[in-house]
Write an enzyme that holds these catalytic residues in place. Structure first.
Site, mmCIF file in Angstrom:
data_model
loop_
_atom_site.group_PDB
_atom_site.id
_atom_site.type_symbol
_atom_site.label_atom_id
_atom_site.label_comp_id
_atom_site.label_asym_id
_atom_site.label_seq_id
_atom_site.Cartn_x
_atom_site.Cartn_y
_atom_site.Cartn_z
ATOM 1 N N TYR A 19 0.891 -0.827 0.148
ATOM 2 C CA TYR A 19 -0.231 0.549 -0.212
ATOM 3 C C TYR A 19 0.727 1.159 -0.254
ATOM 4 O O TYR A 19 1.424 1.265 0.838
ATOM 5 C CB TYR A 19 -1.250 0.046 1.361
ATOM 6 C CG TYR A 19 -1.840 -1.013 1.053
ATOM 7 C CD1 TYR A 19 -2.425 -2.134 0.067
ATOM 8 C CD2 TYR A 19 -2.494 -1.796 2.547
ATOM 9 C CE1 TYR A 19 -3.515 -3.218 0.523
ATOM 10 C CE2 TYR A 19 -3.673 -2.537 2.456
ATOM 11 C CZ TYR A 19 -3.624 -2.801 1.143
ATOM 12 O OH TYR A 19 -4.229 -4.360 1.806
ATOM 13 N N HIS A 77 0.466 -11.250 1.626
ATOM 14 C CA HIS A 77 -0.669 -10.960 1.011
ATOM 15 C C HIS A 77 -1.289 -11.680 -0.570
ATOM 16 O O HIS A 77 -2.526 -11.789 -0.599
ATOM 17 C CB HIS A 77 -0.351 -9.588 -0.048
ATOM 18 C CG HIS A 77 -0.951 -8.639 0.029
ATOM 19 N ND1 HIS A 77 -0.588 -7.415 -0.089
ATOM 20 C CD2 HIS A 77 -2.092 -8.856 -0.398
ATOM 21 C CE1 HIS A 77 -1.715 -6.469 -0.337
ATOM 22 N NE2 HIS A 77 -2.617 -6.896 -0.540
#
Length: 278
Positions: A55, A113
């Site tokens: 992010y 992830h």
């Protein structure tokens, strides 16, 4: 209002409602607003904050660090490692970089992830080392379907804490097999994109139900997730008003009639559906 918790396989308790930070940290001109929003969320009573090294290339983790400076105690921090960093050495190095950006000594929950080319055994070994060294509390995965999770589970000795996937009224595919499988193993599911990245907050059925409760459609979407056993909701917002709105969803109690109406508008799955990745 106190946010309920769910028990991880390790016995640790995790809040069932938190703050997501996807798309934060991408523009430094927005850093102050993002930091202020996260800080406001903590002031409201949110203690779970979800992020990832992906992010904003670590920018979201830096915004969180600014927001929680001097108030780490009592917070539950989740971050994720890129698949290409998930080797035995790579995951350790990536975690240390995340810890530095977050300016904390331990990440409470560290996730892979999504699936990459690194063998599961390598990632599991790295995660266990990080846990043994006190750099993470628990570890788990993200964006795994049930077949992938079964393969992982066969190698990790039942130590996987959670699986984080897209789950909302418009995307109920995980209810077909993934969610039941996880519930059987007392493994909570973390649900991101609870508004389906926007459309659910404008849906007419949710608006009709919201009007009956003196709520908003977004709060109905969240209330639906929050009433599901073993599910953790992590809506993202960098707006203080929206964060306050999200937190107030805890007050909304859906009736059996509401739930039946939602099932008619968003039928539960009858077959397997693919997962999205965020």
């Amino acid at each position: 209002m106190t946010i309920p918790t769910v028990e991880l396989p390790s016995g640790v308790h995790m809040p069932t409602f938190g703050i997501g930070t996807w798309r934060m940290g991408e523009d430094r001109r927005r850093r102050k607003d993002e930091t202020d929003a996260i800080r406001h969320g903590v002031d409201l009573g949110f203690t779970l904050i979800d992020t990832a090294e992906m992010y904003g290339d670590g920018g979201a983790e830096e915004a969180i660090a600014d927001a929680i400076a001097g108030r780490r105690d009592g917070l539950f921090i989740v971050s994720k490692v890129y698949p290409h960093n998930a080797s035995r050495r790579g995951a350790v190095a990536a975690c240390e970089r995340s810890l530095k950006r977050l300016r904390i000594e331990r990440i409470d929950l560290y996730l892979l992830h999504w699936i990459g080319s690194v063998p599961f055994e390598e990632t599991i070994a790295a995660f266990q080392k990080l846990k043994d060294d006190g750099k993470i509390g628990d570890w788990g995965v993200s964006n795994f379907d049930v077949d992938d999770l079964q393969s992982w589970h066969a190698k990790d000795g039942g130590r996987c804490a959670t699986n984080q996937v897209m789950f909302n009224l418009a995307r109920r595919g995980v209810e077909f097999d993934l969610l039941p499988w996880m519930r059987q193993r007392r493994m909570p599911l973390m649900a991101y994109s609870p508004f389906d990245q926007g459309p659910l907050a404008r849906h007419r059925t949710l608006k009709a139900i919201a009007d009956r409760h003196g709520a908003t459609p977004a709060q109905i979407a969240l209330a639906w997730l929050l009433q599901l056993p073993g599910v953790v909701a992590i809506p993202k917002s960098a707006d203080k008003g929206r964060l306050s709105e999200n937190f107030a969803a805890l007050k909304v109690k859906l009736t059996d009639a509401d739930l039946a109406e939602l099932d008619r508008a968003f039928p539960p799955p009858r077959n397997k559906r693919s997962l999205s990745i965020v």
